[in-house]
Write an enzyme that holds these catalytic residues in place. Structure first.
Site, PDB file in Angstrom:
ATOM      1  N   LYS A   1       0.854  -1.185   0.000  1.00  6.57           N
ATOM      2  CA  LYS A   1       0.000   0.000   0.000  1.00  6.57           C
ATOM      3  C   LYS A   1       0.893   1.239   0.000  1.00  6.57           C
ATOM      4  O   LYS A   1       1.745   1.406   0.864  1.00  6.57           O
ATOM      5  CB  LYS A   1      -0.889   0.002   1.241  1.00  6.57           C
ATOM      6  CG  LYS A   1      -1.713   1.283   1.432  1.00  6.57           C
ATOM      7  CD  LYS A   1      -2.435   1.288   2.776  1.00  6.57           C
ATOM      8  CE  LYS A   1      -3.103   2.629   3.054  1.00  6.57           C
ATOM      9  NZ  LYS A   1      -3.745   2.676   4.386  1.00  6.57           N
TER      10      LYS A   1
ATOM     11  N   ASP B   1      -2.375  10.535   3.293  1.00  5.58           N
ATOM     12  CA  ASP B   1      -3.778  10.149   3.467  1.00  5.58           C
ATOM     13  C   ASP B   1      -4.508  11.159   4.337  1.00  5.58           C
ATOM     14  O   ASP B   1      -4.405  11.140   5.564  1.00  5.58           O
ATOM     15  CB  ASP B   1      -3.861   8.758   4.099  1.00  5.58           C
ATOM     16  CG  ASP B   1      -5.300   8.301   4.266  1.00  5.58           C
ATOM     17  OD1 ASP B   1      -6.183   8.862   3.586  1.00  5.58           O
ATOM     18  OD2 ASP B   1      -5.534   7.380   5.071  1.00  5.58           O
TER      19      ASP B   1
ATOM     20  N   LYS C   1     -10.005  13.037   7.864  1.00  5.25           N
ATOM     21  CA  LYS C   1      -9.528  12.704   9.201  1.00  5.25           C
ATOM     22  C   LYS C   1      -9.577  13.952  10.081  1.00  5.25           C
ATOM     23  O   LYS C   1      -9.307  15.057   9.610  1.00  5.25           O
ATOM     24  CB  LYS C   1      -8.081  12.204   9.144  1.00  5.25           C
ATOM     25  CG  LYS C   1      -7.884  10.880   8.435  1.00  5.25           C
ATOM     26  CD  LYS C   1      -6.411  10.509   8.417  1.00  5.25           C
ATOM     27  CE  LYS C   1      -6.169   9.239   7.630  1.00  5.25           C
ATOM     28  NZ  LYS C   1      -6.727   8.041   8.277  1.00  5.25           N
TER      29      LYS C   1
ATOM     30  N   ASP D   1       1.683   6.503   5.353  1.00  8.42           N
ATOM     31  CA  ASP D   1       0.709   5.537   4.849  1.00  8.42           C
ATOM     32  C   ASP D   1       1.193   4.815   3.590  1.00  8.42           C
ATOM     33  O   ASP D   1       0.453   4.037   3.006  1.00  8.42           O
ATOM     34  CB  ASP D   1      -0.629   6.238   4.577  1.00  8.42           C
ATOM     35  CG  ASP D   1      -1.818   5.346   4.885  1.00  8.42           C
ATOM     36  OD1 ASP D   1      -1.643   4.340   5.598  1.00  8.42           O
ATOM     37  OD2 ASP D   1      -2.923   5.646   4.404  1.00  8.42           O
TER      38      ASP D   1
ATOM     39  N   ASP E   1     -11.992   7.092   3.664  1.00  3.83           N
ATOM     40  CA  ASP E   1     -10.790   6.879   4.463  1.00  3.83           C
ATOM     41  C   ASP E   1     -10.463   5.393   4.594  1.00  3.83           C
ATOM     42  O   ASP E   1      -9.484   5.034   5.240  1.00  3.83           O
ATOM     43  CB  ASP E   1     -10.947   7.513   5.850  1.00  3.83           C
ATOM     44  CG  ASP E   1      -9.625   7.667   6.578  1.00  3.83           C
ATOM     45  OD1 ASP E   1      -8.576   7.708   5.902  1.00  3.83           O
ATOM     46  OD2 ASP E   1      -9.629   7.751   7.820  1.00  3.83           O
TER      47      ASP E   1
ATOM     48  N   GLU F   1      -9.353   3.647   2.130  1.00 13.24           N
ATOM     49  CA  GLU F   1      -8.861   3.704   0.742  1.00 13.24           C
ATOM     50  C   GLU F   1      -7.763   2.699   0.438  1.00 13.24           C
ATOM     51  O   GLU F   1      -7.582   2.294  -0.705  1.00 13.24           O
ATOM     52  CB  GLU F   1      -8.360   5.124   0.434  1.00 13.24           C
ATOM     53  CG  GLU F   1      -6.931   5.445   0.839  1.00 13.24           C
ATOM     54  CD  GLU F   1      -6.687   5.342   2.335  1.00 13.24           C
ATOM     55  OE1 GLU F   1      -5.559   4.993   2.727  1.00 13.24           O
ATOM     56  OE2 GLU F   1      -7.606   5.613   3.140  1.00 13.24           O
TER      57      GLU F   1
ATOM     58  N   ARG G   1      -7.436  -0.435   1.058  1.00  6.67           N
ATOM     59  CA  ARG G   1      -7.920  -1.708   0.516  1.00  6.67           C
ATOM     60  C   ARG G   1      -8.317  -1.581  -0.954  1.00  6.67           C
ATOM     61  O   ARG G   1      -8.271  -2.563  -1.701  1.00  6.67           O
ATOM     62  CB  ARG G   1      -9.079  -2.217   1.370  1.00  6.67           C
ATOM     63  CG  ARG G   1     -10.327  -1.355   1.378  1.00  6.67           C
ATOM     64  CD  ARG G   1     -11.244  -1.624   2.562  1.00  6.67           C
ATOM     65  NE  ARG G   1     -10.663  -1.156   3.807  1.00  6.67           N
ATOM     66  CZ  ARG G   1     -11.212  -1.326   4.997  1.00  6.67           C
ATOM     67  NH1 ARG G   1     -12.374  -1.953   5.108  1.00  6.67           N
ATOM     68  NH2 ARG G   1     -10.620  -0.875   6.085  1.00  6.67           N
TER      69      ARG G   1
END
Length: 501
Positions: free
Chosen positions: A262, A267, A274, A285, A344, A346, A348
């Site tokens: 990933k 993010d 967030k 991230d 959020d 995201e 996956r």
């Protein structure tokens, strides 16, 4: 970067600015670890007594400095704690941590010698790797004179300099340590400098340097190919997404591994923004992509007889007028549709595209690595990553390998009943959210939906240990840690040795 060498010189005769010895907690007070004999002799057999007077206990991570007597060529002796005394040898992780603590404590020193227990090849490697990792410092944005430079040179004292296995141990430690530090650099780089395009360029440069095949799919290629997950996450940013393939092949390889990372270079949460206090460290991230990238480069440098491909799923998750909205439906690579309930969630989405793409090459095993869920941090804390898989033997093997190399992990289940919340979407094949309880497991179940039939797959959720926000410990610095790199490399080594995954 700190230079590392090996010497069979006596600790008493080697010229250095500092000399490191190990100490431990014995039943009657502080005891000296193997390697400190010549140093103790220079102190007329009273080194332990002197250190005790100065407050040393031998506790793990403790350091005490004492001026050298006339009999030593080094100006300073640094005693580092190994923890409880061990009659049958100190554990490799204890040696790694002690070497890391010592290397960090000696920042600003030009040359230091390590007289820690290093008789076996495994001990040599542990001390070498720990020292390289402990000496790490990220100074890209610091001005001249702002902070001490890492120790310039470390000399590892051992009786095994001439042996082939000791030489191989140092070379292996150097390759893995340097690639872990590369991953740390990537994680620590500010998001205004590291975006999907610049990350891809770094991968291309490394590929050219090490003879790896690198392919980059830009936003046009992703659109043409139908990579709805990557495009959906990256839509809100002015920095478009990338899917990067970094391939190492060996002519004698009998097995192929695919490592997927990933790579959300920042993010914000997207439209599901967030809150303050949760977005300041979100440059990390992309730690999964950094880990798989570093692991493949390390595999090449070690010359492992296995094919290993890293897939870096890179995007920046930002809110804007073009961003994906909660309620949107994305058509993923391979055709499945996903209703986005939370932008959020995201990671996956980008991983799903990469998993399908990697599966088209029919690898023996797919392992994805991601800072995927806060739920995993709540479950396991900040130093342990979760391991899930569609094959219990694979899951347990990765957990065991992580322990062998000093990484904390824990096997986690994939309960079928938690699928229901994802599959209840009335307008798409799946939703990107499901049951709130067990959120880390739900994310794993979502990814499993994109694994091709017949392919073994594992998921490492490194959300806890990927970015260390507290004080440094052992060889672990504040900031990026390179979590999972050693586990992946060890898995590649095992696969190469067995000729199968």
């Amino acid at each position: 970067m700190t230079a590392l060498s090996v010497s069979t010189s006596s600790a008493a005769s080697l010229r250095a600015d500092a000399l490191v010895v190990g100490v431990a907690k014995g039943p009657k007070g502080i005891v000296l670890a193997p390697g400190a004999e010549a140093v103790n002799e220079a102190f007329e057999g009273k080194l332990a007594e002197i250190l005790g007077t100065l407050g040393a206990t031998g506790a793990e991570g403790e350091t005490v400095k004492v001026a050298s007597p006339v009999g030593l060529k080094a100006a300073l002796v640094l005693a580092v704690g190994l923890g409880e005394a061990a009659e049958d040898g100190y554990g490799l992780e204890a040696l790694r941590r002690a070497a890391g603590v010592a290397a960090r404590a000696l920042a600003g020193v030009k040359k230091a010698a390590l007289a820690l227990p290093a008789e076996s090849a495994e001990e040599v490697e542990a001390v070498a790797l720990g020292s390289l990792l402990g000496s790490y410092a990220f100074g890209t944005y610091k001005g001249n004179g702002n902070g001490k430079e890492p120790v310039g040179e470390l000399v590892l004292l051992t009786v095994r300099k001439g042996s082939k296995d000791a030489k191989a141990a140092v070379e292996r430690a150097t390759a893995i340590g340097e690639e872990m530090n590369r991953a740390r650099d990537l994680v620590n780089t500010a998001p205004n400098d590291l975006n999907p395009k610049s990350f891809a360029a770094i991968a291309q440069a490394a590929g050219k340097e090490h003879g790896l095949k690198v392919e980059v799919l830009d936003e046009k290629a992703l659109t043409k190919g139908g990579f709805g997950g990557l495009l959906g996450v990256g839509n809100g940013s002015t920095n478009p997404p990338r899917l990067v393939k970094v391939a190492y092949t060996h002519p004698k390889a009998k097995a192929t591994l695919a490592f997927i990372g990933k790579g959300i270079t920042y993010d914000s949460g997207g439209i599901s923004l967030k809150p303050a206090g949760h977005n300041e460290t979100m440059k990390c991230d992309m730690a999964g992509a950094a880990a798989v990238f570093a692991a493949v480069v390390a595999a090449k440098r070690l010359g492992l007889t296995v094919n290993v491909t890293a897939w870096l799923a890179l995007a920046e998750n930002m809110p804007s007028g073009s961003a994906t909205r909660p309620g949107d439906v994305l058509r993923m690579y391979g055709g499945k549709t996903v209703e986005v309930l939370n932008t959020d969630a995201e990671g996956r989405l980008v991983l799903a595209d990469a998993i399908v793409k990697a599966g088209e090459e029919n690898p023996d095993v797919i392992v994805d690595v991601a800072t995927l869920t806060g739920a995993m941090v709540l479950a396991l804390g900040t130093r342990t990553f979760g391991v899930m898989a569609n094959n219990d033997e694979l899951r347990d093997n990765l957990h065991a390998l992580a322990g062998e190399v000093g990484e904390q992990s824990w096997p986690m289940p994939l309960p079928a009943e938690l699928k229901k919340g994802m599959t209840d979407s009335t307008i798409a094949d799946l939703a990107n959210m499901g049951e709130r309880m067990g959120g880390g497991l739900v994310a794993g179940l979502f990814l499993q939906e994109f694994v091709a039939e017949g392919i073994d797959w594992a998921h490492l959720d490194i959300a806890g240990p990927a970015f260390h926000e507290s004080a440094p410990f052992g060889y672990t610095p504040k900031g990026g840690t390179a979590s999972a790199v050693r586990t992946l490399v060890r898995f590649a080594e095992q696969t190469a040795a067995n000729g199968k995954a």
